[in-house]
Enzyme design. Structure first.
Site, PDB file in Angstrom:
ATOM      1  N   MET A 339      45.290  40.982  39.266  1.00  0.00           N
ATOM      2  CA  MET A 339      43.944  40.511  38.910  1.00  0.00           C
ATOM      3  C   MET A 339      43.528  39.300  39.747  1.00  0.00           C
ATOM      4  O   MET A 339      42.388  39.237  40.217  1.00  0.00           O
ATOM      5  CB  MET A 339      43.887  40.151  37.419  1.00  0.00           C
ATOM      6  N   ASP A 358      49.637  30.381  43.604  1.00  0.00           N
ATOM      7  CA  ASP A 358      50.693  30.982  42.777  1.00  0.00           C
ATOM      8  C   ASP A 358      51.920  30.091  42.877  1.00  0.00           C
ATOM      9  O   ASP A 358      51.889  29.077  43.583  1.00  0.00           O
ATOM     10  CB  ASP A 358      50.974  32.439  43.213  1.00  0.00           C
ATOM     11  N   VAL A 416      50.378  35.222  34.106  1.00  0.00           N
ATOM     12  CA  VAL A 416      50.920  36.203  33.164  1.00  0.00           C
ATOM     13  C   VAL A 416      50.320  36.072  31.754  1.00  0.00           C
ATOM     14  O   VAL A 416      49.924  34.984  31.338  1.00  0.00           O
ATOM     15  CB  VAL A 416      52.462  36.097  33.066  1.00  0.00           C
ATOM     16  N   GLU A 417      50.337  37.192  31.031  1.00  0.00           N
ATOM     17  CA  GLU A 417      49.738  37.229  29.688  1.00  0.00           C
ATOM     18  C   GLU A 417      50.708  36.632  28.666  1.00  0.00           C
ATOM     19  O   GLU A 417      51.378  37.356  27.921  1.00  0.00           O
ATOM     20  CB  GLU A 417      49.381  38.690  29.358  1.00  0.00           C
ATOM     21  N   LYS A 422      50.062  29.934  29.535  1.00  0.00           N
ATOM     22  CA  LYS A 422      48.651  29.603  29.786  1.00  0.00           C
ATOM     23  C   LYS A 422      48.327  28.192  29.264  1.00  0.00           C
ATOM     24  O   LYS A 422      47.569  27.455  29.892  1.00  0.00           O
ATOM     25  CB  LYS A 422      47.736  30.659  29.157  1.00  0.00           C
ATOM     26  N   SER A 444      43.546  39.123  28.701  1.00  0.00           N
ATOM     27  CA  SER A 444      43.026  40.386  28.167  1.00  0.00           C
ATOM     28  C   SER A 444      42.761  40.289  26.673  1.00  0.00           C
ATOM     29  O   SER A 444      41.909  40.999  26.146  1.00  0.00           O
ATOM     30  CB  SER A 444      44.037  41.513  28.367  1.00  0.00           C
ATOM     31  N   HIS A 467      36.564  37.576  31.559  1.00  0.00           N
ATOM     32  CA  HIS A 467      37.452  38.730  31.565  1.00  0.00           C
ATOM     33  C   HIS A 467      36.940  39.788  32.534  1.00  0.00           C
ATOM     34  O   HIS A 467      36.027  40.551  32.222  1.00  0.00           O
ATOM     35  CB  HIS A 467      37.557  39.290  30.136  1.00  0.00           C
ATOM     36  N   ASN A 470      39.996  45.757  35.681  1.00  0.00           N
ATOM     37  CA  ASN A 470      40.793  46.267  36.788  1.00  0.00           C
ATOM     38  C   ASN A 470      40.338  47.685  37.164  1.00  0.00           C
ATOM     39  O   ASN A 470      40.242  48.515  36.259  1.00  0.00           O
ATOM     40  CB  ASN A 470      42.264  46.272  36.330  1.00  0.00           C
ATOM     41  N   GLU A 479      33.379  40.249  30.766  1.00  0.00           N
ATOM     42  CA  GLU A 479      33.155  39.693  29.429  1.00  0.00           C
ATOM     43  C   GLU A 479      33.187  38.170  29.560  1.00  0.00           C
ATOM     44  O   GLU A 479      34.181  37.611  30.041  1.00  0.00           O
ATOM     45  CB  GLU A 479      34.257  40.139  28.466  1.00  0.00           C
ATOM     46  N   ASN A 517      38.630  45.654  24.757  1.00  0.00           N
ATOM     47  CA  ASN A 517      40.004  46.029  24.405  1.00  0.00           C
ATOM     48  C   ASN A 517      40.160  46.230  22.903  1.00  0.00           C
ATOM     49  O   ASN A 517      40.931  47.076  22.449  1.00  0.00           O
ATOM     50  CB  ASN A 517      40.997  44.975  24.897  1.00  0.00           C
TER      51      ASN A 517
HETATM   52  P1  NAI Z   1      50.497  39.965  37.345  1.00  0.00           P
HETATM   53  O1  NAI Z   1      51.801  39.939  36.663  1.00  0.00           O
HETATM   54  O2  NAI Z   1      50.216  41.007  38.373  1.00  0.00           O
HETATM   55  O3  NAI Z   1      50.230  38.544  38.046  1.00  0.00           O
HETATM   56  C1  NAI Z   1      50.438  37.325  37.420  1.00  0.00           C
HETATM   57  C2  NAI Z   1      50.700  36.287  38.509  1.00  0.00           C
HETATM   58  O4  NAI Z   1      50.635  35.009  37.922  1.00  0.00           O
HETATM   59  C3  NAI Z   1      52.068  36.430  39.157  1.00  0.00           C
HETATM   60  O5  NAI Z   1      51.911  36.488  40.570  1.00  0.00           O
HETATM   61  C4  NAI Z   1      52.780  35.150  38.747  1.00  0.00           C
HETATM   62  O6  NAI Z   1      53.663  34.670  39.740  1.00  0.00           O
HETATM   63  C5  NAI Z   1      51.615  34.218  38.561  1.00  0.00           C
HETATM   64  N1  NAI Z   1      51.939  33.050  37.759  1.00  0.00           N
HETATM   65  C6  NAI Z   1      52.720  32.968  36.664  1.00  0.00           C
HETATM   66  N2  NAI Z   1      52.769  31.683  36.235  1.00  0.00           N
HETATM   67  C7  NAI Z   1      52.000  30.955  37.077  1.00  0.00           C
HETATM   68  C8  NAI Z   1      51.654  29.592  37.168  1.00  0.00           C
HETATM   69  N3  NAI Z   1      52.134  28.693  36.294  1.00  0.00           N
HETATM   70  N4  NAI Z   1      50.847  29.179  38.163  1.00  0.00           N
HETATM   71  C9  NAI Z   1      50.345  30.072  39.044  1.00  0.00           C
HETATM   72  N5  NAI Z   1      50.653  31.378  39.004  1.00  0.00           N
HETATM   73  C10 NAI Z   1      51.460  31.827  38.033  1.00  0.00           C
HETATM   74  O7  NAI Z   1      49.408  40.005  36.177  1.00  0.00           O
HETATM   75  P2  NAI Z   1      47.939  40.602  36.208  1.00  0.00           P
HETATM   76  O8  NAI Z   1      47.993  42.025  35.851  1.00  0.00           O
HETATM   77  O9  NAI Z   1      47.268  40.181  37.445  1.00  0.00           O
HETATM   78  O10 NAI Z   1      47.277  39.862  34.958  1.00  0.00           O
HETATM   79  C11 NAI Z   1      46.896  38.515  35.032  1.00  0.00           C
HETATM   80  C12 NAI Z   1      46.076  38.167  33.810  1.00  0.00           C
HETATM   81  O11 NAI Z   1      44.922  39.011  33.793  1.00  0.00           O
HETATM   82  C13 NAI Z   1      46.775  38.409  32.483  1.00  0.00           C
HETATM   83  O12 NAI Z   1      46.363  37.438  31.566  1.00  0.00           O
HETATM   84  C14 NAI Z   1      46.296  39.794  32.074  1.00  0.00           C
HETATM   85  O13 NAI Z   1      46.360  40.000  30.694  1.00  0.00           O
HETATM   86  C15 NAI Z   1      44.867  39.750  32.571  1.00  0.00           C
HETATM   87  N6  NAI Z   1      44.271  41.037  32.850  1.00  0.00           N
HETATM   88  C16 NAI Z   1      44.997  42.041  33.409  1.00  0.00           C
HETATM   89  C17 NAI Z   1      44.394  43.268  33.681  1.00  0.00           C
HETATM   90  C18 NAI Z   1      45.177  44.373  34.323  1.00  0.00           C
HETATM   91  O14 NAI Z   1      44.723  45.516  34.302  1.00  0.00           O
HETATM   92  N7  NAI Z   1      46.314  44.087  34.914  1.00  0.00           N
HETATM   93  C19 NAI Z   1      42.982  43.515  33.367  1.00  0.00           C
HETATM   94  C20 NAI Z   1      42.290  42.370  32.860  1.00  0.00           C
HETATM   95  C21 NAI Z   1      42.935  41.182  32.579  1.00  0.00           C
END
Ligand code: NAI
Length: 695
Positions: A339, A358, A416-417, A422, A444, A467, A470, A479, A517
């Site tokens: 995302m 990151d 991460v979720e 967070k 999410s 929000h 994807n 949102e 959701n």
């Molecule tokens: P992901 O697991 O692909 O990426 C998360 C990234 O955050 C990782 O690269 C991780 O290294 C990084 N990270 C973790 N802690 C960190 C920190 N303290 N500082 C900076 N970076 C950090 O996860 P994804 O799928 O991209 O999801 C991200 C957020 O978006 C979550 O909250 C998820 O619920 C939400 N989301 C996800 C969707 C999806 O379809 N994957 C759709 C809409 C929202």
């Protein structure tokens, strides 16, 4: 009346744009004649930002054509006074409210006007700068020549089938004659809009020139001898057209599962009208549109179009002056995963500078690789040139180290979720950013209000949920999640920003799962419970594809990731109870590390990222028809939507329907869960009613 109009409209060559403009300031179009004896009809709707064809415009067009017939200039050019719109088509408000008689009257009036243009004895041209769609393109097709500006805003297309109708002012008849039946069918059935260069390759446009040379180039081309047009004998004849009609119909029926009658009507009209009498084909256009206008499909698609237009102008506190608010110009994204990278690419593609952060170099590099791929595909799809993509990538500042965010107007967290992670990130962001920096989370489902009250949080009034869905580049919806702390100014700044980056916002109140959701989850979970009860996954998915969803619920769960869906369900079960209880099959699959497509196995097996296996051919399973099953599953979304409406999670039923269609692909022709419920309770004449069914 006609004489007065002629006198007012036709100015002496030396007075062009002077006194006449004052005299006709309430006019929708103006007619001038240049010293070179070229008539210029300028569309300039006085009350709207876009030129549209309402009845008054059609009346004025008829009068202007009469004037041109009397004046007999050497040529006629149509232009627009609007900065980035030629003509945006018919005025949908007047079409949507029209009864059959009035609709027929408007169709005939438009067809007649364009037929008169096509019959003018002098050469005619449309000088197109900006959007030229629907009725706008139909006018251009009635001209001898079409000259388009090479500006990014110039787009040509016939999107009517997307609204459940078809081009009925001559577009379905003239386009196949101009570019050949197969290409015309493709343009009309897809509803696509083409950039000027693409339209030239297709043969829709004769020349592409810089905007400032549009009128001059049109005049020059009009002075040349008439262009000889390809006649398309090989495809535009009765035998070929019959074959093309048969195969296209079969393909469309299969793909649309018979859910979009406008596509079938368009195939008939376009194929039968590619040769033979133009008058008869125009008659068929009219009859088909009249048939379509009474259906719930058309009503729902038109309503969704209007809701999208409403979302483009969405304000939460209209009394706040936008000019008084600080614009959002500099941004940062925290987390370079799926995302974070998607959001970063989207922001930079819209020319917004963005820091991408990151926790280490490897993850930042992986995120940048994703961004690069997304730009590569935008170049492939001709959305951007290679050079433009490079310039936009340069707006990204990747960082594996903590950086100062003092100069950022907006930070979007997409890590991460996990609520604890967070909370820490937000406490750190509060230290690093300015007091006026808006802090947004892309979570999410996690409760944003809890972030606002966590340790180390300062100025919770600037915390919101943003929000994105994807894949970010394809999903229009965002949102905008607000808490009791969020200030009205922050909401307005965020809404303006979402509009600015070309997404459509829906404001929702903070609550687990927010809106989309929350409504989707019970449906996905119930599909899993049915698998627990030994229903065939393929049968369940086929039932929902028949219903009109773009993907079945179990394929969608595989796509989202069973682990991710599991986390979301846990959050929501804690808040709302048993209807969010995960089915046994998801527990079992995740225990064995079958997370869906990303791990090669979930409800389906995947090879090279593609699901393998037969799709279900059964029409009845476990005593249930596909229709009954779909009715049951979609009914759960209706129920949850009603809950959200009652709790005030969304502003109104329209926002819920729009969000579900844009965020999940909820069968657009059904208009969203709440519109579907209304149609089931009181189907319009001609639409069959499905009895509600619960298992
Ligand atoms: P992901 O697991 O692909 O990426 C998360 C990234 O955050 C990782 O690269 C991780 O290294 C990084 N990270 C973790 N802690 C960190 C920190 N303290 N500082 C900076 N970076 C950090 O996860 P994804 O799928 O991209 O999801 C991200 C957020 O978006 C979550 O909250 C998820 O619920 C939400 N989301 C996800 C969707 C999806 O379809 N994957 C759709 C809409 C929202």
């Amino acid at each position: 009346m006609k004489d007065t109009l002629l006198r007012d409209q036709v100015s002496a060559p030396s007075r062009r744009g002077g006194q006449k403009a004052e005299a006709g300031k309430n006019r929708r179009l103006h007619l001038d004649v240049t010293p070179e004896n070229l008539a210029v009809i300028t569309f300039a709707h006085p009350d709207k930002s876009a030129n549209v064809f309402d009845e008054a415009t059609l009346d004025e067009l008829h009068l202007a054509i009469s004037a041109v017939e009397c004046l007999k200039p050497g040529g006629l050019v149509f232009v627009s006074s609007k900065p980035s719109i030629f003509i945006a088509g018919a005025d949908l408000d007047s079409l949507a409210d029209a009864n059959q008689e009035r609709l027929e009257h408007l169709i005939v009036k438009g067809q007649d006007a364009f037929r008169r243009i096509a019959d003018l004895p002098m050469p005619t041209a449309a000088a197109i700068h900006g959007a030229c769609v629907g009725g706008g393109l139909e006018l251009a097709l009635a001209c001898d020549l079409r000259i388009a500006s090479n500006d990014r805003s110039t787009k040509l297309g016939l999107p009517e089938t997307m609204l459940g109708i078809l081009p009925a002012w001559g577009g379905s008849t003239r386009l196949p004659r101009l570019i050949g039946l197969p290409k015309a069918l493709n343009a009309i059935l897809s509803g696509k809009s083409y950039a000027a260069s693409h339209a030239k390759n297709l043969g829709i446009v004769d020349a592409v020139v810089p905007a400032e040379r549009l009128l001059e180039a049109s005049a020059k081309l009009l002075r040349r001898s008439p262009v000889s047009r390809k006649r398309h004998f090989a495809t535009n004849n009765f035998v070929s057209a019959t074959g093309i009609r048969f195969f296209t119909r079969r393909r469309v029926l299969e793909k649309s599962r018979s859910n979009y009658p406008a596509l079938l009507e368009a195939i008939e009209v376009v194929c039968r009208g590619a040769s033979g009498s133009i008058a008869k084909s125009l008659e068929r256009e009219k009859d088909a549109l009249l048939r379509l206008s009474g259906t719930s499909e058309t009503r729902n698609l038109m309503r969704l179009f209007r809701l999208q237009e409403r979302a483009k102008k969405l304000r939460y506190t209209p009394s706040i002056q936008l000019a008084d608010l600080d614009p959002i110009e500099r941004t940062a994204v925290i987390g370079a995963g799926v995302m974070g990278a998607g959001i970063t690419q989207w922001l930079s593609s819209r020319e917004v500078p963005v820091i991408l952060r990151d926790i280490d170099r490897t993850r930042v590099a992986a995120g940048m690789e994703l961004v690069r791929k997304l730009f590569g595909s935008a170049v492939k799809k001709r959305i951007l040139t290679r050079h433009e993509a490079m310039l936009r990538m340069d707006l990204i500042h990747p960082s594996a180290e903590p950086v100062s965010l003092q100069r950022c107007d907006l930070v979007i967290e997409a890590a991460v979720e996990d609520l604890e992670v967070k909370k820490k990130i937000f406490a750190d962001l509060c230290k690093r950013s300015g007091d006026n920096t808006i802090l947004a989370t892309n979570t999410s489902a996690l409760p944003i209000s809890e972030l606002c009250t966590a340790d180390g949080i300062t100025h919770p009034e600037r915390i919101v949920g943003l929000h994105f869905f994807n894949p970010v580049s394809r999903m229009k919806l965002v949102e905008v999640v607000i808490t009791d702390h969020t200030s009205p100014e922050v909401i307005e700044r965020v809404l303006a920003f979402v509009r600015e980056i070309g997404k459509l916002p829906v404001v929702v109140k903070d609550s687990p799962g927010f809106l989309v959701n929350r409504i989707l989850m019970p449906y996905l979970i119930e599909a899993g419970h049915l698998v627990d009860r030994e229903y065939d996954p393929a049968f369940i998915d086929e039932a929902m594809l028949d219903f009109g969803m773009p993907m079945g619920p179990l394929r969608l769960l595989d796509e989202v990731g069973l682990d991710v869906a599991g986390h979301v369900a846990v959050t929501m079960r804690e808040a709302f109870g048993d209807r969010f209880e995960l089915p046994e099959c998801i527990h079992e699959l995740t225990k064995e590390e079958h997370f869906g497509r990303k791990s090669g196995r979930g409800f389906y097996r995947y090879e090279n990222g593609k699901a393998i296996g037969e799709s279900a051919k059964d029409t009845v399973y476990g005593g249930l028809s596909r229709e009954q099953l779909a009715d049951h599953l979609a009914g759960l979304m209706v129920k949850e939507s009603e809950g959200c409406l009652a709790e005030g999670i969304a502003r109104d039923a329209e926002d819920i329907d729009l969000a579900m269609v844009l965020g999940t692909g909820f069968a657009p022709f059904r208009g969203g869960p709440l519109a579907w419920k209304d149609d089931r309770n009181s189907p319009p004449p001609g639409n069959s009613k499905t009895d509600h069914f619960t298992i």
